[in-house]
Write a protein that holds these residues in place. Sequence first.
Motif, PDB file in Angstrom:
ATOM      1  N   ARG A  84       0.807  -1.217   0.000  1.00 10.57           N
ATOM      2  CA  ARG A  84       0.000   0.000   0.000  1.00 10.57           C
ATOM      3  C   ARG A  84       0.841   1.268   0.000  1.00 10.57           C
ATOM      4  NH1 ARG A  84      -5.215  -0.842   1.910  1.00 10.57           N
ATOM      5  NH2 ARG A  84      -5.539   1.327   1.300  1.00 10.57           N
ATOM      6  N   HIS A 131       1.966   1.069   6.871  1.00  5.63           N
ATOM      7  CA  HIS A 131       0.509   1.085   6.702  1.00  5.63           C
ATOM      8  C   HIS A 131      -0.116   0.931   8.090  1.00  5.63           C
ATOM      9  CE1 HIS A 131      -3.107   1.113   4.368  1.00  5.63           C
ATOM     10  NE2 HIS A 131      -3.503  -0.059   4.828  1.00  5.63           N
ATOM     11  N   ASP A 139      -8.929   2.068  10.218  1.00  4.22           N
ATOM     12  CA  ASP A 139      -8.472   3.088   9.269  1.00  4.22           C
ATOM     13  C   ASP A 139      -8.872   4.493   9.715  1.00  4.22           C
ATOM     14  OD1 ASP A 139     -11.189   3.061   8.817  1.00  4.22           O
ATOM     15  OD2 ASP A 139     -11.049   2.662   6.662  1.00  4.22           O
ATOM     16  N   ASN A 142      -7.079   7.700   8.405  1.00  2.00           N
ATOM     17  CA  ASN A 142      -7.187   8.059   6.990  1.00  2.00           C
ATOM     18  C   ASN A 142      -8.379   7.319   6.382  1.00  2.00           C
ATOM     19  OD1 ASN A 142      -6.742   8.900   4.385  1.00  2.00           O
ATOM     20  ND2 ASN A 142      -4.838   7.767   4.097  1.00  2.00           N
ATOM     21  N   HIS A 176      -1.528   7.385   6.378  1.00  2.00           N
ATOM     22  CA  HIS A 176      -1.594   5.937   6.515  1.00  2.00           C
ATOM     23  C   HIS A 176      -0.250   5.357   6.944  1.00  2.00           C
ATOM     24  CE1 HIS A 176       0.440   3.855   2.977  1.00  2.00           C
ATOM     25  NE2 HIS A 176       0.643   5.132   2.716  1.00  2.00           N
TER      26      HIS A 176
END
Length: 236
Positions: A84, A131, A139, A142, A176
């Motif tokens: 990611r 990440h 999450d 973000n 992130h």
Amino acid sequence: MTAKPLIGITTYLTRARWGAWDLKAALLPASYPAQVQRAGGLAVMLPPDEPGAAEAVVSRLDGLVLGGGEDLDPALYGQAPHARAGAPVPERDRWETALLSAALERGVPVLGICRGMQVMNVQAGGTLCQHVPDLVGHDGHNPAPGTFTDHAVEPVPGTLTGKLLPDAFGVATHHHQSVDRLGEGLVASAYAEDGTVEALERPGGGFVLGVQWHPEAREDLRLTEALVRAAVEGPF
């Protein structure tokens, strides 16, 4: 009348569109210079340049803001890229690292914002979590591309961050990645409820402070005013 201090702010170097144009551009959200101006400083943009120019640039500045932006190249802290992770921007990584090194050498006050805080940690030999959801299981830092969300942070008493921001408060967040292992000489000075490092600083090194959130996205001027004050008056 005291002259306003000159505060440099690092920029993106990316393709952008405006009017009839679609070109590579050095750009920065207007909220960054606006907050420096509201805090009493003169804002100047610092697009990526050759690292060898950093000393000459910093010699003309009274303060430095390392702005937010793209993920750092994980090779800088000895890791392979996460699935990611964003594409690296090596010219910006090299430039901001050189600016930071020159500022530390000269005692120029530094405020790192989001990516800027991560640059500070990696420059000091630290590492990043590539990440954050892998680490914290959500999450919330973000949740949606291109938007800020809010969460609480708790400053650490006895730190510069704790002095400037003594109580828990809400911040604008959009990231992130985060600090993993702290770099040499740095201390964590604020945390999110999930344990994410939200601020770091260099004790005894003048005004050298990084925050993971985006103060320029909200009305709270305390950090930027402190940077401007340090640029005028010297170390806290």
